[in-house]
Design an enzyme around this catalytic site. Sequence first.
Site, PDB file in Angstrom:
ATOM      1  CD  GLU A 259      25.108  46.432   7.270  1.00 50.54           C
ATOM      2  OE1 GLU A 259      26.297  46.689   7.693  1.00 50.54           O
ATOM      3  OE2 GLU A 259      24.152  46.232   8.022  1.00 50.54           O
ATOM      4  CG  HIS A 282      26.150  48.313  10.918  1.00 47.35           C
ATOM      5  ND1 HIS A 282      26.177  47.356  10.427  1.00 47.35           N
ATOM      6  CD2 HIS A 282      26.300  48.149  12.470  1.00 47.35           C
ATOM      7  CE1 HIS A 282      26.173  46.321  11.430  1.00 47.35           C
ATOM      8  NE2 HIS A 282      26.118  46.965  12.632  1.00 47.35           N
TER       9      HIS A 282
HETATM   10  N1  LIG Z   1      23.644  48.495  14.919  1.00 46.89           N
HETATM   11  C1  LIG Z   1      24.871  48.516  15.642  1.00 46.89           C
HETATM   12  O1  LIG Z   1      25.739  49.242  15.418  1.00 46.89           O
HETATM   13  C2  LIG Z   1      25.065  47.496  16.513  1.00 46.89           C
HETATM   14  C3  LIG Z   1      25.851  47.677  17.656  1.00 46.89           C
HETATM   15  C4  LIG Z   1      26.022  46.714  18.686  1.00 46.89           C
HETATM   16  C5  LIG Z   1      25.262  45.463  18.569  1.00 46.89           C
HETATM   17  N2  LIG Z   1      24.300  45.298  17.640  1.00 46.89           N
HETATM   18  C6  LIG Z   1      23.837  44.265  17.678  1.00 46.89           C
HETATM   19  O2  LIG Z   1      22.608  44.495  18.557  1.00 46.89           O
HETATM   20  C7  LIG Z   1      22.164  42.958  18.831  1.00 46.89           C
HETATM   21  C8  LIG Z   1      22.160  42.829  20.411  1.00 46.89           C
HETATM   22  O3  LIG Z   1      23.137  43.165  21.171  1.00 46.89           O
HETATM   23  P1  LIG Z   1      23.338  42.719  22.630  1.00 46.89           P
HETATM   24  O4  LIG Z   1      24.672  43.084  23.392  1.00 46.89           O
HETATM   25  O5  LIG Z   1      22.194  43.366  23.581  1.00 46.89           O
HETATM   26  O6  LIG Z   1      23.224  41.088  22.508  1.00 46.89           O
HETATM   27  P2  LIG Z   1      22.948  40.029  23.833  1.00 46.89           P
HETATM   28  O7  LIG Z   1      23.314  38.921  23.188  1.00 46.89           O
HETATM   29  O8  LIG Z   1      23.211  40.622  25.039  1.00 46.89           O
HETATM   30  O9  LIG Z   1      21.311  40.111  23.559  1.00 46.89           O
HETATM   31  C9  LIG Z   1      20.545  39.455  22.430  1.00 46.89           C
HETATM   32  C10 LIG Z   1      19.360  38.878  23.381  1.00 46.89           C
HETATM   33  O10 LIG Z   1      18.423  38.637  22.350  1.00 46.89           O
HETATM   34  C11 LIG Z   1      17.907  37.344  22.757  1.00 46.89           C
HETATM   35  N3  LIG Z   1      17.380  36.536  21.553  1.00 46.89           N
HETATM   36  C12 LIG Z   1      18.041  35.826  20.692  1.00 46.89           C
HETATM   37  N4  LIG Z   1      17.265  35.448  19.772  1.00 46.89           N
HETATM   38  C13 LIG Z   1      15.899  35.712  20.142  1.00 46.89           C
HETATM   39  C14 LIG Z   1      14.741  35.516  19.551  1.00 46.89           C
HETATM   40  N5  LIG Z   1      14.604  34.816  18.292  1.00 46.89           N
HETATM   41  N6  LIG Z   1      13.732  36.170  20.241  1.00 46.89           N
HETATM   42  C15 LIG Z   1      13.867  36.816  21.287  1.00 46.89           C
HETATM   43  N7  LIG Z   1      15.007  37.139  21.781  1.00 46.89           N
HETATM   44  C16 LIG Z   1      16.110  36.547  21.296  1.00 46.89           C
HETATM   45  C17 LIG Z   1      18.669  36.456  23.597  1.00 46.89           C
HETATM   46  O11 LIG Z   1      18.517  35.537  24.421  1.00 46.89           O
HETATM   47  C18 LIG Z   1      19.436  37.723  24.352  1.00 46.89           C
HETATM   48  O12 LIG Z   1      18.899  37.956  25.504  1.00 46.89           O
HETATM   49  C19 LIG Z   1      23.118  41.778  18.332  1.00 46.89           C
HETATM   50  O13 LIG Z   1      22.699  41.649  17.228  1.00 46.89           O
HETATM   51  C20 LIG Z   1      24.209  42.992  17.920  1.00 46.89           C
HETATM   52  O14 LIG Z   1      25.069  42.414  16.787  1.00 46.89           O
HETATM   53  C21 LIG Z   1      24.273  46.187  16.649  1.00 46.89           C
END
Ligand SMILES: NC(=O)c1ccc[n+]([C@@H]2O[C@H](COP(=O)([O-])OP(=O)(O)OC[C@H]3O[C@@H](n4cnc5c(N)ncnc54)[C@H](O)[C@@H]3O)[C@@H](O)[C@H]2O)c1
Length: 399
Positions: A259, A282
Amino acid sequence: MLKALLLENVHPHAVSILGSAGIEVDARPGALDESDLIDALSGVHLLGIRSKTQVTETVLEKASDLLAIGAFCIGTNQIDLVSSAGRGIAVFNAPFSNTRSVVELALAEIVALTRRLTEKNKSLHEGVWDKSADGSHEVRGRRLGIVGYGNIGSQLSVLAEAMGMSVGFFDTADKLALGNARRYTSLEDLLDWADVVSLHVDGRPGNAGLFGEAQFARMRPGSIFLNLCRGFVVDHEALRDHIVSGHLVGAAVDVFPHEPNKRGDEFVSDLRGLPNVILTPHIGGSTEEAQEDIGRFVAGKLRGFLETGSTTLSVNLPPLNLEQAPGTHRLAHLHRNTPGVLATVNRILAEHGVNIEGQLLNTRGELGYVVTDVPGVLSDDVLAALQAMPETVCLRQLG
Ligand SMILES: NC(=O)c1ccc[n+]([C@@H]2O[C@H](COP(=O)([O-])OP(=O)(O)OC[C@H]3O[C@@H](n4cnc5c(N)ncnc54)[C@H](O)[C@@H]3O)[C@@H](O)[C@H]2O)c1
């Protein structure tokens, strides 16, 4: 005077919360690369970043004044957590502040892609009246497959069901299914079932390349793909091929393996110019509501750590919060987690005639953290004896 460096346009709330605690704040708009960051951290006690700034072992090694890092976002894999913990540098993030913003964007994109709004919008702006129902669907009754059922995935599940979608999910951890959502025990089974696949896994290194050619090929013909989690999770060349071939009819991508560093920089991607593909820079979590809440939440954690030693919701130190009795002084001792450390701390205090008014210990892996409240300011020889313990990682006397 304590100093904070806040990078990447952290919300002004953070500046005022830290400023009102008597901390001098230097707030800057962009991210810094490794060498600039090392220079900028000289004399800095608190660092605030978002997802771009990489806080590596090399940076931490040189940041001798640093006490804590605030990740004003959700993810923390841009920070070397092990190295920072080993140096007693606490790391805090905002795990819940922008959950809703990401979910709302995902829902908007599911509707937009299912109705092919991007193409209708483009045509009409070009003066073409393309009134037709071909390839345009309701989301009601369609099947949403969520990969990663954490804070974001599970909230998306609830709201998508409220719009009439059927929800299935796959998570490597054992997660409670909300509402009528159905849990799938393999990613393949979920892909065989879903019309829309949305990725919400965390950024652990093992998730690199999680979704590539094999997974896109497994998706149902005519389905839609969304990634709003982490860029390195998806092979974009494979995604492009499946959009160009028509196997997938749409995609929305908010996160990319590479990015640009700052606003206005050129964005380079295989996905540019494809039909029915929504690209966003993003911004899943970037709403004014989320940024405000993140600014408030993380700055509050940093301030709490400085003033009371509280590590509640720290992502790398043992979590601990002890209410401080009025009139006491506090000693925060981070140490290697080996038998007998607490006994040694208390023996040193007893030998110097220091009474303990309150005390709490917690451990996390190789680290232990004990907060001890004592009646008065500790003398230099007590502090020197505690500092000289071979297990001591970091010692702070707080007000
Ligand atoms: N686009 C954006 O601006 C933005 C904003 C916030 C968060 N995010 C991203 O969103 C994602 C999720 O955030 P969250 O707060 O829900 O996280 P979280 O930790 O609450 O949830 C992630 C889930 O994914 C599961 N997981 C991990 N690896 C896996 C796999 N290979 N297969 C299946 N399940 C798997 C975990 O067990 C967990 O339940 C993160 O990567 C975060 O960085 C992006």
